[in-house]
Design an enzyme around this catalytic site. Structure first.
Site, PDB file in Angstrom:
ATOM      1  N   ASP B 191       0.816  -1.200   0.000  1.00 50.15           N
ATOM      2  CA  ASP B 191       0.000   0.000   0.000  1.00 50.15           C
ATOM      3  C   ASP B 191       0.856   1.260   0.000  1.00 50.15           C
ATOM      4  O   ASP B 191       0.423   2.317  -0.434  1.00 50.15           O
ATOM      5  CB  ASP B 191      -0.904  -0.047   1.240  1.00 50.15           C
ATOM      6  CG  ASP B 191      -1.765   1.196   1.344  1.00 50.15           C
ATOM      7  OD1 ASP B 191      -2.469   1.465   0.360  1.00 50.15           O
ATOM      8  OD2 ASP B 191      -1.728   1.876   2.382  1.00 50.15           O
ATOM      9  N   LEU B 272      -6.841   7.307   2.473  1.00 48.07           N
ATOM     10  CA  LEU B 272      -6.753   8.478   1.613  1.00 48.07           C
ATOM     11  C   LEU B 272      -5.589   8.385   0.639  1.00 48.07           C
ATOM     12  O   LEU B 272      -5.502   9.114  -0.327  1.00 48.07           O
ATOM     13  CB  LEU B 272      -6.559   9.712   2.496  1.00 48.07           C
ATOM     14  CG  LEU B 272      -7.361  10.919   2.044  1.00 48.07           C
ATOM     15  CD1 LEU B 272      -8.820  10.701   2.391  1.00 48.07           C
ATOM     16  CD2 LEU B 272      -6.840  12.176   2.708  1.00 48.07           C
ATOM     17  N   ARG B 273      -4.678   7.429   0.915  1.00 46.55           N
ATOM     18  CA  ARG B 273      -3.467   7.370   0.116  1.00 46.55           C
ATOM     19  C   ARG B 273      -3.783   7.141  -1.355  1.00 46.55           C
ATOM     20  O   ARG B 273      -3.133   7.680  -2.234  1.00 46.55           O
ATOM     21  CB  ARG B 273      -2.570   6.258   0.652  1.00 46.55           C
ATOM     22  CG  ARG B 273      -1.120   6.511   0.395  1.00 46.55           C
ATOM     23  CD  ARG B 273      -0.257   5.519   1.124  1.00 46.55           C
ATOM     24  NE  ARG B 273       0.045   5.933   2.471  1.00 46.55           N
ATOM     25  CZ  ARG B 273       0.209   5.091   3.481  1.00 46.55           C
ATOM     26  NH1 ARG B 273       0.090   3.799   3.291  1.00 46.55           N
ATOM     27  NH2 ARG B 273       0.495   5.530   4.674  1.00 46.55           N
ATOM     28  N   GLY B 274      -4.808   6.335  -1.601  1.00 50.25           N
ATOM     29  CA  GLY B 274      -5.199   6.035  -2.969  1.00 50.25           C
ATOM     30  C   GLY B 274      -5.582   7.294  -3.723  1.00 50.25           C
ATOM     31  O   GLY B 274      -5.108   7.550  -4.835  1.00 50.25           O
ATOM     32  N   THR B 277      -2.536   9.629  -4.309  1.00 53.78           N
ATOM     33  CA  THR B 277      -1.656   9.129  -5.360  1.00 53.78           C
ATOM     34  C   THR B 277      -2.304   9.304  -6.724  1.00 53.78           C
ATOM     35  O   THR B 277      -1.653   9.707  -7.692  1.00 53.78           O
ATOM     36  CB  THR B 277      -1.347   7.647  -5.145  1.00 53.78           C
ATOM     37  OG1 THR B 277      -0.964   7.464  -3.806  1.00 53.78           O
ATOM     38  CG2 THR B 277      -0.258   7.184  -6.061  1.00 53.78           C
TER      39      THR B 277
END
Lengths: 525, 334
Positions: B191, B272-274, B277
């Protein structure tokens, strides 16, 4: 000169000819120590007298190979002296490596990078049936067993750049043999080019395919339908298609003739590189070895090894205080550091799944679901899993211990069902796997999924089925290996519980084969 | 060492090449994880990219690859005060590298020779402003992978050991490659990579033949082969530089952000990383292609590589991550 010697000499000569130029061949695996001298002589004659030849012992450490602190010189000089490492000494030449099947991953990584960069080539010596680490096997063009191949072309001289070889032919042959790596194709082409001037195109291609592709083959070519017709790619050769195709076919036929009819062995090696590549378990055999995890204060004796760099580090800040005035280091006993090793007792979970008819197809599907869930858990904890299925008359190891989910899932999906319940064979196989795992320094955990209704004895008959199962379960119980027995029958009877008792396994009755419940049961186990 | 294989001469593998270009344009996207069989050009592409990028200005004498004039260097006294240039660093992290080697350690030379307690920078310092490449990252010790990802994310290497206390900038793009057949990466680690791509063996014979021909041409004469691709390389290099300059000024319209959020929630990408990115990758693509602002099409094109490894799923059911994203994209369009 034996048959193998011709091939070894030819391969080594190709390396010598290619070395200092493209380095596309990477190197070779040599499986017969008797051939080393022949190979090195051939290499030397082709590479010239200036090319460096560096021998590397099997216990080489990363520093020595890739460069680092020269400890002896450091101590003598009283200041750090670096050495460039053996890879640098072998620039443009050949590293001869002993015991290449037992290398640490770090060493393999350094060698692979050196080959990729074109720094040097590697001749890796291993035992006849040893598994060469996959990262290395992929990069070394040739793999020579004792006594393979034909000797009559041993005296061929490789000439650079003269040959004209059809790249399409190489691709077609590689594809038909199930070899898909661009590195292998490149090495084949390069070999054929080097040989073409003296052998002619067809023989050069045949020889290259035999040297580079034959040991990588994962499938036998289908003689009836040549690959170019199956692939609907436009043929870049246009009008020459017939000629090129026919040549490739002839070569393919010649190579196929030398392949074992049962390619299982080659396929096995290609499909399970991780076991050999990591040498898992091997490193954990001795309590004095394992993964180096640093150093701790201590006096090096009783098998403890001095960690020299760490000792120097510990002593260094005190040199001025201790009144050091010359090159000699002032080292106190308190500075001494010894290496610390870690023997991780990693877990191996062994699933023995009853795939018999009495477990019925639906129940088998549920058991599969449960196993998948457990696999996922094992995966998160980085444990290894193995899968045994027992049905019909015997137990079969479907999946040797692995950390690869991809393979575990595939093995599970292909799990066949039906037949009797050879309970004794199933427990016995799990027992053997568990002991093998323990011998490799791992902690085994066995999960048997069955309805417990043994009806096939060890000899395949039905008479002594129950007695055999009891004996196998009791033998397992003696070992003290942790286990769980999951009863997946629709209406659990006493059979399963009794077996679990003999095995000293936790008994879990799961009439519904509920994956979540099973998961919980085994987790606490 | 040979001239590296030109990046533009790599046949196919468009997704991998695009992912590498995007992180070259905007390093904040994070690392790239490349999955695939051996011999599919993973290492070649990563090495080629570093060779493609223009040299970077650096403070002369600095062991930490400082930008000239940067104030945060742990050893500013080593700077000569002049600026020079160096090629973009490309560091190969060997699988068994010790923590010492990676983060740095007490400088033995200074300690023994002069009785000074000094820090000797490790691979992380050398990789600053460049690439850190880890082949077969799935075989790397877990604690090292954790450490690397921490540093990659914070852009700073913090060392507290052997009585040393050092902090230095370590901003690099981590490129990992691995083959799932040989053990997998934990989902938590996966991830934390910005992008993930899957490479496969070329399907057609024609494509294979082309690869082989280029390899052969390169083998016969690397320098001449590189010269042949010089124009294409130059063009790509300019496009990357232009994208780098532009990326800060590219607008991301609310409509695109909303689409990103919708997409992430419909495929079930955790956290939120998705979305972050996705947005950064889309912006880098827009900058690379000289667009004035990010459009839905930019977003859609980077969605698979930005989200594929973040889907909440049964880890056993990896088939169809890409398909799920494409289906979600189709639903959005409808």
């Amino acid at each position: 000169m034996s048959a193998g010697a011709g091939d070894a000499a030819r391969a080594a000569m190709l390396l010598g000819r290619d070395g200092g130029r493209t380095m596309a061949l990477g190197g070779m695996v040599l499986r017969d120590p008797e051939l080393l001298d022949i190979a090195l002589t051939a290499w030397r004659s082709a590479a010239g007298s200036d090319a460096p030849l560096v021998r590397v012992p099997r216990n080489v450490d990363l520093d020595r190979l890739a460069g680092g602190l020269d400890l002896a010189a450091t101590l003598a000089a009283g200041r750090p002296v670096r050495h460039p490492g053996l890879i640098v000494s072998a620039t443009g030449g050949l590293l001869v490596l002993a015991g290449a099947d037992r290398l640490e991953p770090a060493i393999v990584g350094a060698l692979a990078a050196a080959i990729d960069r074109g720094d040097c080539m590697v001749l890796a010596m291993v035992d006849d049936d040893a598994v060469v680490p996959a990262a290395l096997a992929e990069r070394l063009a040739f793999d020579l067993r004792a006594g393979t191949g034909d000797a009559d072309v041993a005296n061929v001289v490789a000439v650079d750049g003269a040959g004209d070889v059809d790249a399409t032919g190489v691709c077609v042959i590689a594809t038909a043999l199930g070899v898909h790596s661009a590195r292998a194709m490149r090495a084949t082409l390069r070999t054929a080019v080097l040989l073409a001037a003296t052998l002619g195109r067809e023989a050069a291609l045949r020889c290259a395919a035999q040297l580079v592709l034959a040991h990588r083959a994962t499938q036998l070519p289908e003689a009836a339908s040549p690959p170019p017709e199956r692939e609907d790619a436009p043929d870049p050769q246009g009008g020459q298609a017939d000629g090129a195709g026919a040549l490739a076919d002839r070569v393919l036929e010649a190579v196929a003739a030398t392949l074992p009819a049962d390619l299982d062995l080659a396929g096995h090696g290609a499909a399970h590189p991780s076991n050999g590549a990591r040498g898992r378990g091997e490193r954990r055999r001795s309590p004095r070895s394992g993964r180096a995890i640093g150093a701790q204060p201590g006096v090096p004796r009783g098998g403890l090894r001095l960690a020299l760099v760490d000792t120097l580090r510990a002593a260094a800040p005190w040199q001025r205080l201790r009144g050091r005035s010359d090159a000699r280091l002032r080292i106190a006993r308190a500075d001494l550091r010894v290496r610390r090793f870690e023997n991780r007792a990693e877990a191996t979970t062994i699933f023995a799944v009853d795939a018999s008819g009495s477990s019925a197809v639906a129940r088998l599907a549920e058991a599969k679901g449960a196993v998948e869930l457990l696999l996922a858990r094992a995966y998160v904890r980085r444990a290894e899993v193995a899968l045994i299925a027992f049905r019909g008359e015997c137990a079969e190891l479907l999946l040797p211990p692995t950390r690869s989910l991809t393979r575990a899932r595939r093995a599970l999906a292909e799990l066949p069902g039906g037949g009797g319940t050879p309970m004794a064979a199933g427990i016995g196989a799990a027992h053997a796997q568990a002991e093998a795992a323990a011998a490799h320094g791992r902690t085994p955990f066995v999960v048997v999924l069955s309805d417990g209704r043994a009806n096939v004895a060890l000899d395949g008959s039905r008479a002594t089925a129950a007695a055999d199962a009891e004996a196998a379960a009791r033998a397992f119980g003696q070992t003290g290996i942790a286990a769980a027995f999951v009863d997946i029958s629709a209406r659990p009877r006493i059979d399963g519980e009794r077996l679990a008792g003999w095995m000293r396994a936790r008994y879990v009755a799961l009439p519904r084969g509920d994956a979540q419940a099973l998961h919980a049961a085994v987790r606490t186990g | 060492m040979r001239t590296p294989f030109p990046f533009t001469a790599i046949v196919g593998q468009d997704e991998m090449k695009l992912a590498l270009l995007l992180v070259a344009v905007d390093a904040r996207i994070g690392g790239v994880m490349v999955f695939g069989d051996r011999g599919t050009g993973k290492s070649t592409a990563a090495r080629a990219l570093a060779g493609l990028l223009p040299p970077i200005p650096v403070a002369q004498g600095c062991a930490y690859g400082c930008v000239p004039g940067a104030s945060a260097c742990p050893a500013p006294d080593r700077h000569t005060g002049r600026a020079t240039t160096m090629p973009v660093p490309f560091i190969d992290l060997p699988l068994g590298a010790t923590e010492d080697r990676v983060v740095g350690a007490l400088d033995l030379e200074a300690a023994l020779g002069r009785g000074e307690k000094a820090f000797e920078p490790g691979l992380l310092a050398r990789a600053h402003r460049g690439f850190l490449y880890i082949d077969e990252i799935n075989l790397l010790e877990d604690h090292l992978v954790d450490l690397l990802l921490d540093v990659a994310q914070s852009g700073e290497n913090l060392v507290e050991r052997e009585g040393l206390s050092v902090r230095h900038a370590a901003r690099f793009v981590m490129v990992g490659s691995g083959n799932p057949e040989e053990g997998e990466l934990r989902p938590q680690l996966l991830d934390r990579f910005g992008l993930s791509v899957e490479v496969c063996t070329p399907a057609t014979i024609a494509e294979r033949v082309e690869i082989l021909k280029r390899c052969d041409a390169y083998d016969r004469d690397p320098t001449a082969f590189a010269a042949q691709w010089k124009r294409a390389e130059g063009k790509l290099r300019r496009a990357i530089a232009q994208g780098r300059d532009a990326v800060g000024a590219i607008e991301v319209p609310d409509m695109v952000l909303a689409r990103a959020a919708k997409l992430c929630s419909s495929v079930g990408a955790d956290g939120l990383r998705g979305e972050l990115t996705l947005m950064r990758a889309a912006r880098a693509l827009a900058a690379y292609e000289r667009a004035a602002s990010v459009t839905a099409s930019h977003l859609d094109r980077v969605a698979p590589m930005a989200l594929r490894h973040r889907l909440r799923r049964n880890p056993l059911d990896e088939t169809g991550s890409t398909a799920r994203i494409e289906r979600a994209l189709g639903d959005l369009a409808a």
